[in-house]
Scaffold this motif. Sequence first.
Motif, PDB file in Angstrom:
ATOM      1  N   ALA A 212     -32.584  -8.334 -25.090  1.00 41.47           N
ATOM      2  CA  ALA A 212     -32.745  -9.705 -24.600  1.00 41.47           C
ATOM      3  C   ALA A 212     -31.985 -10.648 -25.531  1.00 41.47           C
ATOM      4  O   ALA A 212     -31.914 -10.401 -26.741  1.00 41.47           O
ATOM      5  N   PRO A 213     -31.421 -11.718 -25.005  1.00 39.60           N
ATOM      6  CA  PRO A 213     -30.717 -12.668 -25.876  1.00 39.60           C
ATOM      7  C   PRO A 213     -31.671 -13.244 -26.925  1.00 39.60           C
ATOM      8  O   PRO A 213     -32.796 -13.607 -26.629  1.00 39.60           O
ATOM      9  N   ARG A 214     -31.217 -13.271 -28.161  1.00 37.74           N
ATOM     10  CA  ARG A 214     -32.044 -13.873 -29.213  1.00 37.74           C
ATOM     11  C   ARG A 214     -31.138 -14.560 -30.222  1.00 37.74           C
ATOM     12  O   ARG A 214     -30.028 -14.098 -30.502  1.00 37.74           O
ATOM     13  N   SER A 215     -31.627 -15.631 -30.764  1.00 36.30           N
ATOM     14  CA  SER A 215     -30.806 -16.448 -31.650  1.00 36.30           C
ATOM     15  C   SER A 215     -31.254 -16.381 -33.101  1.00 36.30           C
ATOM     16  O   SER A 215     -30.565 -16.888 -33.980  1.00 36.30           O
ATOM     17  N   HIS A 290     -41.969   1.034 -30.881  1.00 35.59           N
ATOM     18  CA  HIS A 290     -40.535   1.323 -30.795  1.00 35.59           C
ATOM     19  C   HIS A 290     -39.786   0.137 -30.184  1.00 35.59           C
ATOM     20  O   HIS A 290     -38.664  -0.185 -30.604  1.00 35.59           O
ATOM     21  N   HIS A 291     -40.383  -0.496 -29.198  1.00 37.09           N
ATOM     22  CA  HIS A 291     -39.755  -1.647 -28.569  1.00 37.09           C
ATOM     23  C   HIS A 291     -39.517  -2.764 -29.584  1.00 37.09           C
ATOM     24  O   HIS A 291     -38.430  -3.368 -29.612  1.00 37.09           O
ATOM     25  N   TRP A 292     -40.509  -3.027 -30.445  1.00 35.50           N
ATOM     26  CA  TRP A 292     -40.350  -4.084 -31.430  1.00 35.50           C
ATOM     27  C   TRP A 292     -39.297  -3.731 -32.467  1.00 35.50           C
ATOM     28  O   TRP A 292     -38.613  -4.620 -32.996  1.00 35.50           O
ATOM     29  N   VAL A 293     -39.143  -2.449 -32.781  1.00 38.47           N
ATOM     30  CA  VAL A 293     -38.060  -2.040 -33.679  1.00 38.47           C
ATOM     31  C   VAL A 293     -36.715  -2.342 -33.031  1.00 38.47           C
ATOM     32  O   VAL A 293     -35.792  -2.880 -33.667  1.00 38.47           O
ATOM     33  N   LEU A 294     -36.591  -2.009 -31.752  1.00 40.96           N
ATOM     34  CA  LEU A 294     -35.343  -2.277 -31.035  1.00 40.96           C
ATOM     35  C   LEU A 294     -35.029  -3.768 -30.971  1.00 40.96           C
ATOM     36  O   LEU A 294     -33.863  -4.168 -30.938  1.00 40.96           O
ATOM     37  N   GLU A 295     -36.071  -4.599 -30.969  1.00 42.01           N
ATOM     38  CA  GLU A 295     -35.884  -6.046 -30.880  1.00 42.01           C
ATOM     39  C   GLU A 295     -35.590  -6.679 -32.238  1.00 42.01           C
ATOM     40  O   GLU A 295     -35.503  -7.909 -32.329  1.00 42.01           O
ATOM     41  N   SER A 296     -35.422  -5.864 -33.270  1.00 41.51           N
ATOM     42  CA  SER A 296     -35.203  -6.384 -34.623  1.00 41.51           C
ATOM     43  C   SER A 296     -33.847  -5.941 -35.157  1.00 41.51           C
ATOM     44  O   SER A 296     -33.213  -5.031 -34.618  1.00 41.51           O
ATOM     45  N   ASP A 297     -33.406  -6.593 -36.228  1.00 47.11           N
ATOM     46  CA  ASP A 297     -32.089  -6.322 -36.800  1.00 47.11           C
ATOM     47  C   ASP A 297     -32.136  -5.353 -37.979  1.00 47.11           C
ATOM     48  O   ASP A 297     -31.235  -4.541 -38.162  1.00 47.11           O
ATOM     49  N   VAL A 298     -33.173  -5.465 -38.804  1.00 50.22           N
ATOM     50  CA  VAL A 298     -33.299  -4.639 -40.008  1.00 50.22           C
ATOM     51  C   VAL A 298     -34.739  -4.161 -40.105  1.00 50.22           C
ATOM     52  O   VAL A 298     -35.677  -4.932 -39.870  1.00 50.22           O
TER      53      VAL A 298
END
Length: 408
Positions: A212-215, A290-298
């Motif tokens: 999803a787009p995130r800024s 796992h979804h929250w890991v995918l939604e993160s950068d590091v």
Amino acid sequence: MSCQDRADEDDAAQSGDRYVTGNAAHGSPHIVALSSVHVASDRRIYHAQACSLARAGFRVTLIARQDVSPAETCGVRIIHLDPPRTRLHRLLGSTGVMRLALRARGDLYVLHDPELLPVGMLIKCITRRPVIFDVHEDGRAAIRGRTWLPAWLRRPASWVYHLLERLTLPWIDALILADAAYARHYQGKRTLTVLNYPAASNAALFDTYQPAPRSRPALVYVGAITCLRGLMEMLELVVRLRPAHPDILLRLIGPVGEEHERRRAQRYIQQHDLGPNLQWTGRVPHTEAHHWVLESDVALALLHPDPNYVNSLPTKMFEYMMMGRPVVVSDFPLWRAIVDQAACGYTVDPLDAAAVAEAVDRLLGDPALRQRMGATGRQAVLAEYSWEREAERLEALCRELLTARPGR
């Protein structure tokens, strides 16, 4: 402990227990897994072991604490325990766990908590069925790191646990170890190392993920949230990164440990006005984590150099790598060797706040580097660190013990 007494299949159907036959045929060997400490959706107990054994054709019953239950049971029958009110209540409730285990009429029993060793000994005496003890951690070292125990009591408690093992392990048929380093405590015992690698089947989530787009840049930690596991260091990391990344977000995915740790963290959060930069989820299902890991950068694992952690495989790190995310983790020799070989991130002194912030900032400032390290980490997990090979060895041990059982 008050237990939801649902031991027979007919009772289960009436009371709401989920029982799915999976690949198990009627009359297949019945494996009963017991835990009074862990929740039913525990990654090692349920997602790895119980589901794998069910897929291999065993009938599997899991007795564990109730929590956010899995949407699919993988053919595993789940008997929930009511949450204990106190630790003493949990310890005294072992008799209730044993009663449920005996009523389940297993052909083989697997214990997942040290406090259930006396239960395993009694089950062995009563049923003559094989009993396995799954050693999740270095129990003696873990007790010395329990912050809820008074400092003066930790070493004596560790020796009491050592004595408990001496008295009960002669009745246990085999031990499975979550890390090969634990074998030094069990010389002369039958042991099998079954490592906490992630299931390659879970890697499919990465392939279907639609970002999803995130800024705002996002960091993530998954697991029990305690001071010994780097809670305060992660909060300080946000403070240090905020001047360069004002909208930095730290996601903490998992349950907070002791109440005094929660209060300490809350004071720090209020002092530094970190509320807008934090997301606390509590315990969530495995797929959601796992979804929250995918939604993160590091992805972070800043565990302190406690003896129970230094020589243990970093399960969460393998999960991060499988989801294609670069890692910043504690600079323990075992962890460093894995990260260096896979070129999947950085290892740092978790107590050196400046070094931690520098490593994370370097990744946040270089999307190409994050992508490259995430890709090589994922490749390493799929090639070398997947659960499927471990599952085969666990299944072979169970079949051997069942075949050797008198009367079969």
